[in-house]
Design an enzyme around this catalytic site. Sequence first.
Site, PDB file in Angstrom:
ATOM      1  N   GLU B 466      28.162   7.398  46.448  1.00  0.00           N
ATOM      2  CA  GLU B 466      27.054   8.351  46.662  1.00  0.00           C
ATOM      3  C   GLU B 466      25.695   7.728  46.339  1.00  0.00           C
ATOM      4  O   GLU B 466      24.817   8.364  45.768  1.00  0.00           O
ATOM      5  CB  GLU B 466      27.254   9.631  45.823  1.00  0.00           C
ATOM      6  CG  GLU B 466      28.639  10.244  45.828  1.00  0.00           C
ATOM      7  CD  GLU B 466      29.186  10.512  47.220  1.00  0.00           C
ATOM      8  OE1 GLU B 466      28.427  10.466  48.190  1.00  0.00           O
ATOM      9  OE2 GLU B 466      30.399  10.740  47.327  1.00  0.00           O
ATOM     10  N   GLY B 467      25.538   6.484  46.735  1.00  0.00           N
ATOM     11  CA  GLY B 467      24.272   5.780  46.479  1.00  0.00           C
ATOM     12  C   GLY B 467      24.389   4.976  45.200  1.00  0.00           C
ATOM     13  O   GLY B 467      24.455   5.535  44.109  1.00  0.00           O
TER      14      GLY B 467
END
Lengths: 613, 613
Positions: B466-467
Amino acid sequence: MTTGKTVLQRKLLPVLDFMLHDWLKVEELTSRNRFEEHSRETFDELLNAASEVAANKFEPAYRLSDEQEPYMADGEVVTPKESHLAFEAYRDLGILAASHDVEFGGMHLPRAVDLASRIIFAASGHNLVPAMLTDANASLLVEHGTETQKRVFAVPELAFRWTGTMCLSESQAGSSLADITTSAVPDGAGHESDPLGPRYRITGNKMWISGGEYDLTENIIHLVLAKIPHEDGTVDPSTKGISLFIVPKVLVDEESRLLERNDVTLVSLNHKLGHRGTPNAALTFGDGTHTPRGSRGAIGYLVGSPGDGLRQMFHMMNAARIEIGVAASSLGMAGFATALDYAKDRRQGRPRAATGKDSSQPQVPIIEHADVKRMLLAQKAYAEGGTALALYAARLLDDQSTGSPAEAERASVLLEILTPIVKSWPSEWCLEANSLAIQVLGGAGYTRDWPVEMYWRDQRLNMIHEGTHGIQALDLLGRKVRMDAGAHLGALGVEVRGTIDAAKRIGLRAEADALSGAWDELLVTTVQAWSTGDPAEALVNATPYLQGFGHVVAAWIHLDLAVAATHSDHSEAPGRIAAMKYFFAYELPRIGAWLGVVARREALCRDVNPDSL
Amino acid sequence: MTTGKTVLQRKLLPVLDFMLHDWLKVEELTSRNRFEEHSRETFDELLNAASEVAANKFEPAYRLSDEQEPYMADGEVVTPKESHLAFEAYRDLGILAASHDVEFGGMHLPRAVDLASRIIFAASGHNLVPAMLTDANASLLVEHGTETQKRVFAVPELAFRWTGTMCLSESQAGSSLADITTSAVPDGAGHESDPLGPRYRITGNKMWISGGEYDLTENIIHLVLAKIPHEDGTVDPSTKGISLFIVPKVLVDEESRLLERNDVTLVSLNHKLGHRGTPNAALTFGDGTHTPRGSRGAIGYLVGSPGDGLRQMFHMMNAARIEIGVAASSLGMAGFATALDYAKDRRQGRPRAATGKDSSQPQVPIIEHADVKRMLLAQKAYAEGGTALALYAARLLDDQSTGSPAEAERASVLLEILTPIVKSWPSEWCLEANSLAIQVLGGAGYTRDWPVEMYWRDQRLNMIHEGTHGIQALDLLGRKVRMDAGAHLGALGVEVRGTIDAAKRIGLRAEADALSGAWDELLVTTVQAWSTGDPAEALVNATPYLQGFGHVVAAWIHLDLAVAATHSDHSEAPGRIAAMKYFFAYELPRIGAWLGVVARREALCRDVNPDSL
């Protein structure tokens, strides 16, 4: 040295070459009698041979040894075929005894070169743990054993025909060795005149024994700590009651010939986070599974004098602690080599132009991104810094054994104070290096398709075994910096100042000043920690002290390497400067946070009520 | 709340109770229309029910899901029986939709309480990842989908009858989404009037899909990013060319009834370091394995407008980033609870008396040792600090959706700037917490007999998915602190100053001053980083900035908790003070080393020649 045939070997060999030759000047050792048969060529040939075997036999077996854990079958431990092949290749190379005397199968190799070869092996596959322990075990016997004990036990160990262990911990006594309950009683009449040493019957349980049992060798020589009861049956409750015994898995005669099984029984294997290829066992001594010579109790031979066990074991422990620094740095190098190679190859994203990103341009290798370079520089500083520190310690071991009296004394003093750092600093920061290697690979690094997650798991042990981080910290702040009224700290200061002066002479003034300030801060902190003379105040923050001390030592090592690099046209020289610059910019400034709590004897961690946790 | 039936639940529930009630005053939310059916009692009942299921179904399945990895058989993914039981128990509890509207099966639960329940589940076993993704997926559809899409897809997802995924990455496009090549072409005549949304045929490969395939649910709703080619066959190379599609594994009619298989095919499963119970898949869309409605290409339904895919996906991504903070903190809590319980039980060593150690005294629980308390305090500060941060963000989500216009605006602004910290800070420091949990357990912690090594492995993912950490850092320093001329940073400053003032009023002056100084240092650093206006200078050290920013935010949260504790007779209040004291003594002083390189725009990591690495 040649360049090595795998990504890892290509990275490792030039680094070791710079450190051994351009920095530590190991070739100068060949002017000493003990090393006179050697030359730069013999050193290089040996490391190249090690690299060849490591690339061919160890690297391919590493992941496999992680996946196919050793298992118990009929009281024996079965290991996969590849582990046997790696083990045999290492034995055939005859390199374990390399630094020892000829009478022990050795070739008078300097320890600095010897440990460099171990870095190559340890980075390539961790089957080497039994080898390290075997060398440490045999070295203890060479130091403290009788002539017969050396010949019968140490020689086959150093030939790697047999392997060795250290059996210290019991379930109720891990770091607290005074509490061991394993007992040793004289084995009948004439026990004191056994040619292998005073003979005892050993009874008790030991745990955390790496290489405690497996099918890789025909005999395993356990060095066991036990207490000899007084005549009234009581034992000395302190560490002064601890004696040391040779307890072979298979009994042997004076010609090292195998006889009957001793009463040493495998209880269980640990299933671990990492180091899965190395069986770690719980053993029972003298439970009656076997009855050697017709009666119960494992037969053990006393080493040295009763009550001298812990002191002798510390000979082995100190060697083992340096080897942990080697092992930790090696895994750091392995992860760094993987991440660096990946970052040069993997394309992702585009550099930010003044006008924003131009998505019509091709993606760039991720090594072009500043944050990836930051993560690679950090790994380089941790892994190569740890490697340098371990080799520096090895070079001191050479001075300790073969230098002039003054050199030997200096080396002994420096080793005393540096050993906790050599053990702890690479263990902590090469764990971070391995984590950063995962981060550079991103999602791929989180899969078992790449080795970096395995390095990280294996690395995690190094802050625990052979004395935890906390134990190293107590040793450093509680003992080492206070010995001989601070003489050891003073001796280290002489070295640090020497590097500072040399750095100033070649124009590295900013870093020289930074190190000078950091060293002063460390000295003042040491004084402040002990200013009340109360261990309960001084030692609350021993671990932050260890961390701050470690980073100052690492800064010194990096600066000293950079001084050597400035005078060198070696291909590694620019990297030494880059790693040093990184360390001084990003790492050395961390010490304030660690040393601050030490200096003011912050009491929170002592005084906090456990119920509020 | 009751006290919970396991070591973990006994630790968790009082912490959540203090944070929700004594700190975040969630009961006050019941005065708002949306929450008017609720009361402190309904909140507590729900959390107790969650704790009961977590203790009974999730905790026992956790290790098992790690050991029995899902495997492929005939193109399907088989998971162990215990995973099915945990999954079903969670479904039966009907808790996934809790915060949603009644029409989606919800009960208007505040997000603060909703995420508290997830902390309980996530700490007890990570089978919850599919649940988090399913909620995020359904929430995106509730926000951006048509009424039919909400009814047909989101409702069964929120009932946890079906699960959802996000399909973004491709092998050549991980963090660089502009480079995706998955394509979507209109599916014949009348494609634009399909009741489920404009219908396309999707072709391409996606990877890193958690819950991408398994036997736990009858349907999986993939949200897929793809590009719609122009009429000349070219595609927009930038992120503006990305559209979002609903691609169900099994096609459905307007009543959510299952029809034929869509052309979504499992390619492979990843074998991972951790999170082994959650299958992570590579999928192919439209390779012809299935031919839905007689022709090739996976059928997908456009969500929103063409080219709006990334913006919509960021709705899901932002929710997912807060959930990562929840997951990371939960694992931190799980490790801390284990280590704390172990430290109270395990006896080893003796306190150092003025006269040295008295080995005739019994050994003490290791929690008596200062260094062990230090490691526990650090875990407490990281894990409970992360938990508080995640709950604070959840409380902002409630203000954003149900507060007055001014409250909603404040919450939106704070969420914008805090989301990178909520995601990254617990991911980094609860990893350290899990490592310290291993260290407290020593050798035992390194074995798979204890769960702490598993927590540490599972935790390692959170800095990646998620990043990545680096992506969060660029988002923070490159976008968030600069938005609206620094208005977001200013809004956060108002909150920080409020805490500083409150702390001063109750006598926590030293900490108030320290936070005040740290906040000023952060502001000055931000200005200095951007003083040349050049992103290539400002963003070189974005990650150290993220780290410094995170520690300042954590210090603020800890001080704010301590202010609340000062007014409270809650059993957790002394712990809040202890954690705050630890954080200010040991952690906040670290920020100088991180922010220093940012402030002087240290260029080493940009300029260093990759060849010297």
